[in-house]
Design a protein around this motif. Sequence first.
Motif, short mmCIF file in Angstrom:
data_model
loop_
_atom_site.label_atom_id
_atom_site.label_comp_id
_atom_site.label_asym_id
_atom_site.label_seq_id
_atom_site.Cartn_x
_atom_site.Cartn_y
_atom_site.Cartn_z
N ILE A 57 24.84 21.95 -34.65
CA ILE A 57 24.85 20.94 -33.59
C ILE A 57 25.19 21.66 -32.30
O ILE A 57 26.12 22.50 -32.29
CB ILE A 57 25.92 19.86 -33.87
CG1 ILE A 57 25.56 19.07 -35.12
CG2 ILE A 57 26.11 18.94 -32.68
CD1 ILE A 57 24.44 18.06 -34.97
N GLY A 58 24.45 21.37 -31.23
CA GLY A 58 24.65 22.08 -29.97
C GLY A 58 25.15 21.16 -28.87
O GLY A 58 24.92 19.96 -28.89
N VAL A 59 25.84 21.78 -27.92
CA VAL A 59 26.24 21.10 -26.69
C VAL A 59 25.35 21.63 -25.57
O VAL A 59 24.93 22.80 -25.60
CB VAL A 59 27.73 21.33 -26.36
CG1 VAL A 59 28.04 22.81 -26.13
CG2 VAL A 59 28.17 20.51 -25.15
N GLN A 60 25.03 20.77 -24.61
CA GLN A 60 24.19 21.14 -23.48
C GLN A 60 25.03 21.10 -22.21
O GLN A 60 25.75 20.12 -21.99
CB GLN A 60 23.00 20.17 -23.37
CG GLN A 60 22.08 20.42 -22.20
CD GLN A 60 20.87 19.52 -22.24
OE1 GLN A 60 19.74 19.98 -22.33
NE2 GLN A 60 21.08 18.22 -22.16
N LEU A 61 24.95 22.16 -21.42
CA LEU A 61 25.75 22.25 -20.20
C LEU A 61 24.81 22.60 -19.05
O LEU A 61 24.06 23.58 -19.12
CB LEU A 61 26.82 23.33 -20.37
CG LEU A 61 27.75 22.97 -21.53
CD1 LEU A 61 28.10 24.17 -22.37
CD2 LEU A 61 29.01 22.29 -21.02
N ALA A 62 24.89 21.82 -17.98
CA ALA A 62 24.01 22.03 -16.83
C ALA A 62 24.85 22.28 -15.59
O ALA A 62 25.94 21.70 -15.44
CB ALA A 62 23.11 20.81 -16.63
N ALA A 63 24.34 23.11 -14.71
CA ALA A 63 25.02 23.41 -13.45
C ALA A 63 24.10 23.08 -12.29
O ALA A 63 22.92 22.78 -12.47
CB ALA A 63 25.44 24.88 -13.40
N ALA A 64 24.64 23.16 -11.10
CA ALA A 64 23.87 22.86 -9.90
C ALA A 64 22.74 23.87 -9.73
O ALA A 64 22.82 24.99 -10.27
CB ALA A 64 24.79 22.90 -8.67
N PRO A 65 21.69 23.50 -9.01
CA PRO A 65 20.56 24.41 -8.84
C PRO A 65 20.98 25.81 -8.39
O PRO A 65 21.77 25.97 -7.47
CB PRO A 65 19.72 23.71 -7.76
CG PRO A 65 20.02 22.27 -7.95
CD PRO A 65 21.46 22.19 -8.36
N LEU A 66 20.43 26.80 -9.09
CA LEU A 66 20.66 28.22 -8.79
C LEU A 66 22.12 28.65 -8.93
O LEU A 66 22.50 29.68 -8.40
CB LEU A 66 20.12 28.57 -7.39
CG LEU A 66 18.59 28.42 -7.26
CD1 LEU A 66 18.15 28.62 -5.82
CD2 LEU A 66 17.88 29.42 -8.16
N ARG A 67 22.91 27.90 -9.69
CA ARG A 67 24.32 28.28 -9.92
C ARG A 67 24.50 28.85 -11.33
O ARG A 67 25.46 28.51 -12.05
CB ARG A 67 25.25 27.10 -9.70
CG ARG A 67 25.24 26.52 -8.29
CD ARG A 67 25.67 27.48 -7.20
NE ARG A 67 26.96 28.09 -7.40
CZ ARG A 67 28.14 27.55 -7.10
NH1 ARG A 67 28.19 26.33 -6.59
NH2 ARG A 67 29.26 28.20 -7.31
N GLU A 68 23.58 29.72 -11.75
CA GLU A 68 23.72 30.27 -13.11
C GLU A 68 24.98 31.10 -13.26
O GLU A 68 25.54 31.21 -14.34
CB GLU A 68 22.52 31.16 -13.50
CG GLU A 68 21.21 30.42 -13.66
CD GLU A 68 20.41 30.47 -12.39
OE1 GLU A 68 20.88 29.94 -11.37
OE2 GLU A 68 19.32 31.05 -12.41
N GLY A 69 25.43 31.71 -12.16
CA GLY A 69 26.65 32.51 -12.23
C GLY A 69 27.82 31.67 -12.70
O GLY A 69 28.58 32.06 -13.60
N LEU A 70 27.97 30.50 -12.11
CA LEU A 70 29.04 29.59 -12.50
C LEU A 70 28.82 29.08 -13.93
O LEU A 70 29.74 29.03 -14.74
CB LEU A 70 29.11 28.41 -11.52
CG LEU A 70 30.12 27.30 -11.84
CD1 LEU A 70 31.55 27.84 -11.90
CD2 LEU A 70 30.03 26.19 -10.80
N LEU A 71 27.59 28.71 -14.22
CA LEU A 71 27.26 28.21 -15.56
C LEU A 71 27.64 29.22 -16.64
O LEU A 71 28.27 28.89 -17.64
CB LEU A 71 25.77 27.87 -15.64
CG LEU A 71 25.25 27.36 -16.99
CD1 LEU A 71 25.90 26.04 -17.37
CD2 LEU A 71 23.73 27.20 -16.95
N LEU A 72 27.28 30.47 -16.41
CA LEU A 72 27.58 31.52 -17.40
C LEU A 72 29.09 31.69 -17.55
O LEU A 72 29.60 31.85 -18.65
CB LEU A 72 26.94 32.84 -16.97
CG LEU A 72 25.42 32.90 -17.11
CD1 LEU A 72 24.84 34.05 -16.28
CD2 LEU A 72 25.02 33.06 -18.57
N GLN A 73 29.79 31.65 -16.43
CA GLN A 73 31.25 31.82 -16.47
C GLN A 73 31.90 30.69 -17.28
O GLN A 73 32.75 30.94 -18.15
CB GLN A 73 31.78 31.83 -15.04
CG GLN A 73 33.18 32.37 -14.91
CD GLN A 73 33.53 32.63 -13.44
OE1 GLN A 73 32.74 33.18 -12.69
NE2 GLN A 73 34.71 32.21 -13.05
#
Lengths: 434, 44
Positions: free
Chosen positions: A401-417
């Motif tokens: 079972i997976g969780v989905q996490l989304a961040a603001a556009p072009l904020r992959e740095g924050l998402l990864l952190q």
Amino acid sequence: MRPEDFSLAQAAALIRTGTLSPVEYAESLLQVMDRIEPRVEAWVTVDRETVLMEARKCESEAKNGRFRGALHGIPVGIKDIFYTKGLRTTMGSVLFKDFVPESDARSVTKLREAGAIILGKTVTTVFANLDPGPTRNPWNVGHTPGGSSSGSAAAVAARMCPAAIGSQTVGSVGRPGAFCGVASLVAPQQRISLQQVFPLAWSLDHVGVFARTVEDIELMLDAMAELPIQRVSARPPYRIGLVRKFFYENATSEAATLNDRLADALAAAGFQVEEAQLPAIFDAHPAILRTILRSETASIHERLFREHAETYGPKLRALIETGMLVDAGDYVRARRLRRRYQREMARLFEQFDVLMTPATPGAAPAGIHATGDPVMNGPWTLADFPTMTLPHALSASGLPIGVQLAAAPLREGLLLQVCKSIEQVVGFNRRPEI
Amino acid sequence: MDAFKTAEEKFGTERAEQLRRELEQLDADLEKLRSVPLDIDDAP
């Protein structure tokens, strides 16, 4: 530890120190493939000679202290809609069964420049839509791995490669990532080039990555990014917006309960978790998404469908035919509403660092006649939010079972952190027993 | 728009019948899109 069990980061580090031979690594993965592939069917084309030749080159370079990049000597899988020079690329369709591109997709070029070895082409559903390929879920071969990036997700889960790339137009990365118990990332369109990737819908297509850790996802993303990822100095506590409306209505009670349990665990670990309220325009997202998808897919397939309609599967055929009925006014209206949707949804990130939902309605469904429902993923694809999925639990039937996490556009740095922190809290270390 | 009627003209009655569910969804989607007001600044 066996070579196939190394994460990408571990393998890359061991190759750099001379502890792991790229040739032995490639041979180990090919042996895993020999053992498991008959039951999983994740691959369309594997050119063993070329893989081992590339591995020998990487080994020779490494011995001389020359490393092409962060992925030096790492074999990766490529979804079979990405053009690969000299390597058959079928789009999952009989119409392209003998097509051999003369050049690489831009993203494949960047992977090679980073030192990656193209292990092979992974199964895609037909033209990356919903008519399934033969791939089975490594956790239970009686279940779908999801799609359309079926082979890439399954290959990573089954340890046939440490990472692979795919694409998402609605839910074709997040859904198979979650069904197969691996980490996945969908990058914004501006981040990774779609040049020479056979489209399903130009304005909805995104490149995605599968791997077994967030760190590995990051290495792959860095290699393919057209724009450098902005690293952030955001400190915990990270703010998580839990979205229940719509997502929980479309989830099984098991998936919703497990998602809430994860939210509680994250709150106990110091994350700030609050329920996020969606703007009114969210209700229009399915209509906007489907109208754009139908119209663009119909346009892409206009000539091929006219000449070879009999080769098209039922789901893609229906999509194209309904797309042929959408007029320009309605298509433009959908595009205008999409821009408004993106603006209004992005405001959620004034209050939150990431939005959290279940990645799929539930565990992977039984059977391989269908690839599951992308209902959970479409909202973020339409918004062009960078999105990750992480496995966090097993269902009662033993499927991830997976969780989905989304961040603001072009904020992959924050998402990864944020995802690295969540990954540590979750501590998911299960694997399919195949 | 009556998607079924348009599909019938384009693909024939038999095919339109096979697509009935998808056509109903298309009609509902277009009606939804048209129900949301747009400003002149809402560019595509």
